[in-house]
Each structure stands twice: as C-alpha cells, then as structure tokens.
Design a protein around this motif. Structure first.
Motif, PDB file in Angstrom:
ATOM      1  N   SER A 182       8.644  20.055  -4.886  1.00  0.00           N
ATOM      2  CA  SER A 182       7.530  20.326  -4.242  1.00  0.00           C
ATOM      3  C   SER A 182       7.220  19.230  -3.370  1.00  0.00           C
ATOM      4  N   GLY A 183       8.003  18.240  -3.567  1.00  0.00           N
ATOM      5  CA  GLY A 183       7.774  16.885  -2.516  1.00  0.00           C
ATOM      6  C   GLY A 183       6.440  16.068  -2.790  1.00  0.00           C
ATOM      7  N   ALA A 184       6.165  16.037  -3.994  1.00  0.00           N
ATOM      8  CA  ALA A 184       5.058  15.235  -4.462  1.00  0.00           C
ATOM      9  C   ALA A 184       5.276  13.908  -4.623  1.00  0.00           C
ATOM     10  N   GLN A 185       4.453  13.085  -4.077  1.00  0.00           N
ATOM     11  CA  GLN A 185       4.744  11.464  -4.377  1.00  0.00           C
ATOM     12  C   GLN A 185       3.847  10.886  -5.570  1.00  0.00           C
ATOM     13  N   ALA A 186       2.908  11.775  -5.943  1.00  0.00           N
ATOM     14  CA  ALA A 186       2.190  11.128  -7.055  1.00  0.00           C
ATOM     15  C   ALA A 186       1.810  12.352  -7.974  1.00  0.00           C
ATOM     16  N   ILE A 187       1.593  11.932  -9.400  1.00  0.00           N
ATOM     17  CA  ILE A 187       1.235  12.902 -10.526  1.00  0.00           C
ATOM     18  C   ILE A 187      -0.198  12.275 -11.043  1.00  0.00           C
ATOM     19  N   HIS A 188      -0.864  13.412 -11.203  1.00  0.00           N
ATOM     20  CA  HIS A 188      -2.221  12.925 -11.945  1.00  0.00           C
ATOM     21  C   HIS A 188      -2.157  13.816 -13.056  1.00  0.00           C
ATOM     22  N   PRO A 189      -2.229  13.271 -14.326  1.00  0.00           N
ATOM     23  CA  PRO A 189      -2.036  13.755 -15.676  1.00  0.00           C
ATOM     24  C   PRO A 189      -3.270  14.456 -16.299  1.00  0.00           C
ATOM     25  N   GLY A 190      -4.422  14.425 -15.613  1.00  0.00           N
ATOM     26  CA  GLY A 190      -5.853  14.538 -16.154  1.00  0.00           C
ATOM     27  C   GLY A 190      -6.007  14.114 -17.479  1.00  0.00           C
ATOM     28  N   TYR A 191      -6.441  15.104 -18.512  1.00  0.00           N
ATOM     29  CA  TYR A 191      -6.546  14.550 -19.851  1.00  0.00           C
ATOM     30  C   TYR A 191      -6.062  15.519 -20.768  1.00  0.00           C
ATOM     31  N   GLY A 192      -5.847  15.052 -22.094  1.00  0.00           N
ATOM     32  CA  GLY A 192      -4.966  15.939 -22.798  1.00  0.00           C
ATOM     33  C   GLY A 192      -3.469  15.776 -22.450  1.00  0.00           C
ATOM     34  N   PHE A 193      -2.788  16.819 -23.093  1.00  0.00           N
ATOM     35  CA  PHE A 193      -1.219  16.932 -22.859  1.00  0.00           C
ATOM     36  C   PHE A 193      -0.594  15.440 -22.735  1.00  0.00           C
ATOM     37  N   LEU A 194      -0.096  15.277 -21.724  1.00  0.00           N
ATOM     38  CA  LEU A 194       0.698  13.950 -21.392  1.00  0.00           C
ATOM     39  C   LEU A 194      -0.237  12.665 -20.920  1.00  0.00           C
ATOM     40  N   MET A 216       0.730  -1.186  -0.037  1.00  0.00           N
ATOM     41  CA  MET A 216      -0.046  -0.004  -0.102  1.00  0.00           C
ATOM     42  C   MET A 216       0.986   1.211  -0.063  1.00  0.00           C
ATOM     43  N   THR A 217       0.552   2.105  -0.896  1.00  0.00           N
ATOM     44  CA  THR A 217       1.266   3.420  -1.127  1.00  0.00           C
ATOM     45  C   THR A 217       0.505   4.724  -0.236  1.00  0.00           C
ATOM     46  N   VAL A 218       1.104   5.201   0.469  1.00  0.00           N
ATOM     47  CA  VAL A 218       0.440   6.474   1.052  1.00  0.00           C
ATOM     48  C   VAL A 218       0.818   7.733   0.256  1.00  0.00           C
ATOM     49  N   ILE A 219      -0.205   8.437  -0.144  1.00  0.00           N
ATOM     50  CA  ILE A 219       0.105   9.745  -0.987  1.00  0.00           C
ATOM     51  C   ILE A 219      -0.575  10.629   0.004  1.00  0.00           C
ATOM     52  N   ASP A 220       0.604  11.707   0.140  1.00  0.00           N
ATOM     53  CA  ASP A 220      -0.137  12.895   0.912  1.00  0.00           C
ATOM     54  C   ASP A 220       0.157  14.144   0.117  1.00  0.00           C
ATOM     55  N   THR A 221       0.804  14.235  -1.048  1.00  0.00           N
ATOM     56  CA  THR A 221       0.892  15.289  -2.011  1.00  0.00           C
ATOM     57  C   THR A 221       1.090  14.827  -3.367  1.00  0.00           C
ATOM     58  N   LEU A 222       0.027  15.567  -3.958  1.00  0.00           N
ATOM     59  CA  LEU A 222      -0.351  15.092  -5.537  1.00  0.00           C
ATOM     60  C   LEU A 222      -0.072  16.402  -6.356  1.00  0.00           C
ATOM     61  N   LEU A 223       0.782  16.258  -7.279  1.00  0.00           N
ATOM     62  CA  LEU A 223       1.149  17.161  -8.400  1.00  0.00           C
ATOM     63  C   LEU A 223       0.229  16.861  -9.617  1.00  0.00           C
ATOM     64  N   VAL A 224      -0.689  17.781  -9.910  1.00  0.00           N
ATOM     65  CA  VAL A 224      -1.490  17.898 -11.093  1.00  0.00           C
ATOM     66  C   VAL A 224      -0.743  18.304 -12.454  1.00  0.00           C
ATOM     67  N   LEU A 243      -5.467  15.482   0.943  1.00  0.00           N
ATOM     68  CA  LEU A 243      -4.211  15.479   0.131  1.00  0.00           C
ATOM     69  C   LEU A 243      -3.581  17.055  -0.209  1.00  0.00           C
ATOM     70  N   ARG A 244      -2.417  17.301   0.123  1.00  0.00           N
ATOM     71  CA  ARG A 244      -1.857  18.686  -0.281  1.00  0.00           C
ATOM     72  C   ARG A 244      -1.472  18.545  -1.818  1.00  0.00           C
ATOM     73  N   THR A 245      -1.926  19.733  -2.476  1.00  0.00           N
ATOM     74  CA  THR A 245      -2.148  19.773  -3.981  1.00  0.00           C
ATOM     75  C   THR A 245      -1.013  20.467  -4.638  1.00  0.00           C
ATOM     76  N   VAL A 246      -0.425  20.313  -5.618  1.00  0.00           N
ATOM     77  CA  VAL A 246       0.645  21.207  -6.417  1.00  0.00           C
ATOM     78  C   VAL A 246       0.086  21.535  -7.634  1.00  0.00           C
ATOM     79  N   ALA A 247      -0.154  22.758  -8.259  1.00  0.00           N
ATOM     80  CA  ALA A 247      -0.461  23.086  -9.506  1.00  0.00           C
ATOM     81  C   ALA A 247       1.065  23.319 -10.282  1.00  0.00           C
ATOM     82  N   VAL A 248       0.770  23.142 -11.677  1.00  0.00           N
ATOM     83  CA  VAL A 248       1.937  23.614 -12.676  1.00  0.00           C
ATOM     84  C   VAL A 248       1.570  24.702 -13.378  1.00  0.00           C
ATOM     85  N   TYR A 249       2.075  25.517 -14.018  1.00  0.00           N
ATOM     86  CA  TYR A 249       1.701  26.579 -14.743  1.00  0.00           C
ATOM     87  C   TYR A 249       2.838  27.174 -15.803  1.00  0.00           C
TER      88      TYR A 249
END
Length: 644
Positions: free
Chosen positions: A75-87, A1-9, A28-34
């Motif tokens: 940013s210390g993120a453990q996980a990345i959510h790609p959304g849709y489009g782009f990558l 089991m992996t514990v995610i506490d920071t997610l980069l979108v 979760l703590r969230t991180v945006a990119v721009y």
C-alpha cells in the motif's frame, strides 16, 4: 524529521476508525487491514485503501506480522499504528516494523521489552523510586509458602493485561488451582505463562496516569483517570479526573508516572497504572504496570484536556517535539466513558454473539464505535463493541449526561451490557464514587434489571397496530370496526395483553396509552401521562424493545407452534455462550458430586467452569476438548435427584 503521508492501521473495529479519523484530519492517506470476517466493516470503508490479511481467526490475520508488513509494503505506507490489543504491545512486531524501514507509532521495541512485562517493569519502577505492591516468589506451579495472614493475594500474568491470567485468591487451599488456571489463560492470551503473586488490596482504586514523551527529552503527564468500575478485573466505566484521590495523592501519582517514563527512556503515548488504597493517603499508592500503547479509555483524557492523543502520537512518531510543556496543560470539567460489550451482564457477564438487526448510538455523547445495523458479531474477537463518552462541567453533570446517553442507545438482536451500564451509572454507589475495583464482584446482585412492564407495553401496542398490508383501513390489525369503537386486540407475548384504543392491559396492570409518533422502529407513546420513547423491532418469533438502555426480548408463543424447545431445568447443562471447549473432566457413567467441575468453556478469552447441578451420574458428554459449540448446545447431562 520523518514525513509520514500514508499510515497503515494494524487493527479493526472502533479503534481503527478512531485512528483513521485523526490521521485523515492530519492530511494522511490511511490504509485499513481486514480479515475475511471484516470485509464489509466500517473501518474498511472509511480508510482510503484496504488490504486483506487473512481468514477470520486473529492468529491468521490481525496477529500475522508478515501479512501486515506485506500490506504496508503493497500500500506504500511509511508508518504503522497498532491501536490497542492484538500486536500493540508485542515488541517483536515493533522491532519487525522498524527493521522493514517503517515507522512504528509507539515506543521502541526495547522499551516494550522492559515495560511490557510486569516483573521487569516492577524492577524499573523500584529503580525510579516508584512505590510497588509487596510481592511473593513463585517457581513453576508452586508458590513459596505464604502465611495465611498475607491473604488475600493476587495471581497475575507477567505479560499482557486486560484482566487475563488474573485470579484473586482468598485462602491458601485455593492457590494451586488459581496458579494453574491463571497460567493456562496467560499462555492462551499472551503466549507467555509467567506469573506474579502480589498482595491484593481490598477496596482499592485503579488510577492511571496518561504520559506523553517525545524524542527530545520532554515528558509530561495528562492528569489521571479512574478505572475502578471493573468486573473480573476488566474495566467497564472510566472517568477523568479521579473522584477518589486528593491533590496530595494526585501529585504522588503524576510525579511517579513521569519519573518512570524518564527512567525507561519512554517515547510516545503510554499509561502508568496504579493501585490506590484511599485509607492510607500518600502511603497507599502502588505501581501496577505500564501500558506501552494507547488505552481504550483515552477519550476521557481527550475531553478534559482538549487534546487529540492520536494526532500527538503521529507528531511524535515523525520526530516532532511536544507543542506544550506541563504548565500549559489544564484539566477542565469531568468526562466519563462506558464500554459497550457483547455480553449478558445480568447472567454472569457471559460473552454473546449474533446479528445486531438495529443499532442506534445516541447524539448526546461522543461514540467511538463500529457496530452497525445488520452487523454480525462473533466470538472471534474482543467483545467490546464501542464506547459512550460524555463530558460535563462537574462529575454529577457528566454522570447524568451518561445516563441520558445510555437511555438513548439501542442495540436490537444482540445481547449487550448497555442496560447494565445505565443502571450502574444511575446507581447511588457510582454517584457517590463508592465503586472500587472489587465492588461489582462483591455485589453481584448490586445492579439489578429493573422490573417494569413499560417495554411490554410498547411491544403489545406495536404488535396490535401491526404492519399495514395495504393502504386501506383494513390493512392494520388495530381492532377497527365500522359499527362502533375499535374492538380490543389480544396480543400474545410472554403473557396475554389486551390493547384497546387508549389502554394496554397486561398481567401487572392497565396503562393509559396514546400514540404520539412512530418513525420506522422508533415509537413515542404517552404512557400514564409520561412521554416515553423506545425502539421496537417485530419479527415472526419475537418482539424486541430497547427502552432506557435495556433491550427486552418477548416471545410470541403463537408464532412458535407446537414442538418449541423448552429450557431445561433438570440435569442438562447447555452452552451458556458460543465458544470453545477447553477441558472435559468427566466421562459417561462417572459419578459426580454437586458443584464438581465437568468441563471448561472459553469464549473471547474468558473461561467458564461448568459444574454438576447436583450429585448424580454423567449420562451424556456432548463435546470434546477443542470443539466449537453454539449457544444452547447440550454439553453434559447429569442424572440424579435434584435437591437430593
């Protein structure tokens, strides 16, 4: 089991906000990119932290794998959510995320390699016993000889989706040009110009099945969605469940989707898309492709199932089992989603750009959006601005709620398709579920801009009232006078209007009007005994009115003065949208025939061929391949005899 506490979108706009919302609710703590263009964007403000990843072009920011991985590390993120489009469907990105020691919220890179390409996915579907569309071989820019009886056919990109790199070919003589154009568009959109040729099913329905699978072998479907309302193979309205399939066809669809997910070892959320020929019953179901990501239209599934798909994606990414089985899931009521695009739907769906001076999203709907008042929209990214989503106990109840919500949606300063969506949702054809995948393309004039002057009434009334210049009675230009009743006020818009105390008279008639309320840009009038509301924004050169979903723009001729540039009706071809010139086929002095292609303009990954309006000689070529042009720039001038 992996514990995610920071997610980069790793995305922007409405989907970044959507993911941030569910991740924050999960604690979760969230991180945006721009990019530089999005420094002040809503998704940046709403995240707990934000990282710049590059300049405006997507290739240097949202598509930069190294920049996104650096942002995750910093940013210390453990996980990345790609959304849709782009990558989101790039296996190399998913692989790089995992190799960096991070969690990719989505399927494995190996599965994406297999299902992300339509040609490989087709083979896997056959192995899983899933029905597929009959196909034809293609080698280079030449297809195997196809009998004329097999037409129409569909040329489409093996990689990617969204209607990019896709052409319907109805006659053998059109095939070569379609292959070249589809290959070029596929290369531009996906970096891969491999093509497929399949039978094109006339009057087909686009039906897709949402699947969820965990790492413990559990696979379920979340019923189906109907995405048949499309223009140029891009969806505009989606709904769940599908109104066009029977219970027997639904079983075939959902069983096939689950079988395919099991065959490929799928984990996380995915969508299996089908083409359905309603005239052939269970024999008319054909696999199209599998989207290895969250879909734009996922909210309609959420509303009929009561589930949060992003929250479930995150739980699966942590290694948790699905909290339910297939028998625990139900589909309740009906949901419909309308995609709001920056485009001129009544002028060929051409992409638009500009600044939205005023934006109002309706409280009658769930709005997944990122467009705000004062925001500038460019052609650098996808033209979708947001989604208006409704739910009702029946399809008809949901449809009426969507019409009401679109009536209550206003975007001023930027041309959008909101009014078109409103008219489509209100149409008899949509009401009766008669809109198939080709309906909008076959009936280009099927959805018309309503011809009424109510918007002009609002514009004239507000301009006559004017903006108070002081607190006294003389601060408003409403015709007030001390010796008698208010004098009529002449208002110059596109035509002259006369506004008196209780009437607005224009070239099409006279209306009895009473002001009920005015709060900022929102105006409520009683017009001919009906209470109506509109958003009215007055600027020096124009007045814009948003009413019943449509935004109308009225010129103020007195504000322009002499020398105003008139539209051209001769042989001058202006850029109908801001974009990039891809090709220029002619030179100054060339003789051209009416309808001959002069060049190609591209914006937001949509290509538009510019053709000679009549037979003549090219007098001016105003741009070269690679040039960035603005709306209204002169691209070509053809001299000759119009209509000759």
């Amino acid at each position: 089991m992996t514990v995610i506490d920071t997610l980069l979108v790793a995305n922007r706009g409405e989907i970044a906000r959507r993911i941030i919302r569910s991740a924050s609710a999960r604690g979760l703590r969230t991180v945006a990119v721009y990019s530089d263009a999005d420094r002040q964007a809503a998704h940046v403000r709403e995240a707990d932290a934000a990282c710049r990843i590059g300049p405006t072009p997507a290739s240097e920011s949202y598509l930069d794998v190294d920049a996104i991985l650096k942002a995750a590390r910093d940013s210390g993120a453990q996980a990345i959510h790609p959304g849709y489009g782009f990558l989101s469907e790039r296996s190399e990105f998913a692989r790089a995320v995992v190799e960096a020691g991070l969690v990719f919220v989505g399927p494995s890179a190996d599965v994406m390699d297999q299902m992300g390409r339509k040609d490989r996915a087709r083979l896997i579907a056959v192995a899983a016993g899933v029905p597929v569309v009959p196909a034809h071989a293609i080698d280079g820019d030449t297809a195997a000889e196809i009998p004329e009886s097999e037409f129409p056919i569909l040329v489409k990109a093996a990689a990617g989706g969204g209607g990019k790199g896709m052409r319907v070919v109805r006659r053998p003589g059109e095939l070569q040009e379609a292959i070249v154009a589809a290959r070029r568009e596929a290369r531009s959109s996906f970096g891969d110009d491999t093509l497929l040729i399949e039978r094109y099913v006339e009057n087909g329905r686009h039906v897709e099945v949402q699947v969820l699978a965990d790492a413990h072998g559990n696979v379920v479907h979340l019923f189906e969605r109907d995405c048949s309302s499309q223009r140029r193979h891009q969806k505009v309205i989606e709904e769940a469940p599908s109104p066009s399939v029977t219970d027997e066809v639904r079983t075939v669809l959902t069983d096939a989707a689950v079988a395919l997910a099991r065959e490929v070892g799928y984990v996380n959320a995915g969508t299996v898309e089908f083409l359905v020929d309603p005239t052939r019953g269970t024999d008319g179901v054909y696999f199209l492709e599998m989207n290895t990501r969250l879909q734009v239209e996922h909210p309609v599934t959420e509303l009929v199932t009561g589930l949060d798909l992003v929250d479930l994606q995150l739980a699966i990414a942590e290694g948790r089992p699905l909290p339910f089985g297939q028998d625990d899931l139900t589909c309740t009521g009906h949901a419909i989603e309308a995609r709001v695009y920056a485009e001129d739907a009544f002028n060929g769906f051409l992409p638009q750009a500009g600044t939205a001076t005023f934006v109002h999203w309706s409280d009658l709907a769930r709005n997944d959006e990122a467009l705000e008042s004062g925001q500038t929209v460019s052609t650098a990214y996808d033209p979708m601005l947001g989604k208006v989503i409704v739910h009702g106990p029946t399809r008809e109840a949901a449809r009426k709620r969507l019409v009401a919500a679109l009536d209550d949606t206003a975007v001023i300063g930027l041309t959008t398709n909101t009014g078109f969506l409103r008219e489509l949702a209100a149409s008899q054809e949509f009401r009766d579920a008669e809109v198939d995948t080709g309906w909008l393309d076959r009936h280009r004039d099927g959805i018309q801009l309503p011809e009424d002057d109510l918007a002009a009434v609002f514009a004239a009334w507000v301009v006559a009232q004017g903006a108070p210049r002081d607190r006294g009675p003389f601060g408003v230009g409403d015709g007030w006078r001390s010796a008698g009743p208010p004098a009529p006020v002449t208002v110059e818009l596109d035509d002259r209007w006369l506004v008196s105390a209780d009437q607005v008279a224009g070239p099409t008639g006279t209306h009895a009007v009473a002001l009920l309320d005015r709060s900022g840009h929102v105006v409520r009038l009683e017009v001919d005994g009906r209470v109506l509301e509109a958003v009215v924004v007055v600027e020096p050169h124009v007045v814009e009115v948003a009413h019943r979903g449509h935004t109308r723009r009225f010129r103020r001729p007195d504000a322009f003065g002499p020398g105003a540039r008139a539209g051209t009706t001769d042989g001058t071809l202006l850029a109908p949208m801001p974009g990039t010139v891809l090709d220029v086929d002619v030179a100054q002095g060339d003789a051209v025939e009416e309808g001959q292609r002069l060049g190609v303009l591209e914006a937001m990954k949509m290509e538009l061929a510019l053709r000679a309006p009549f037979t003549g000689t090219v007098a001016t070529v105003g741009a070269a391949p690679g040039d960035q042009v603005a709306l209204g720039d002169v691209l070509f001038v053809v001299e000759g005899e119009p209509g000759g």
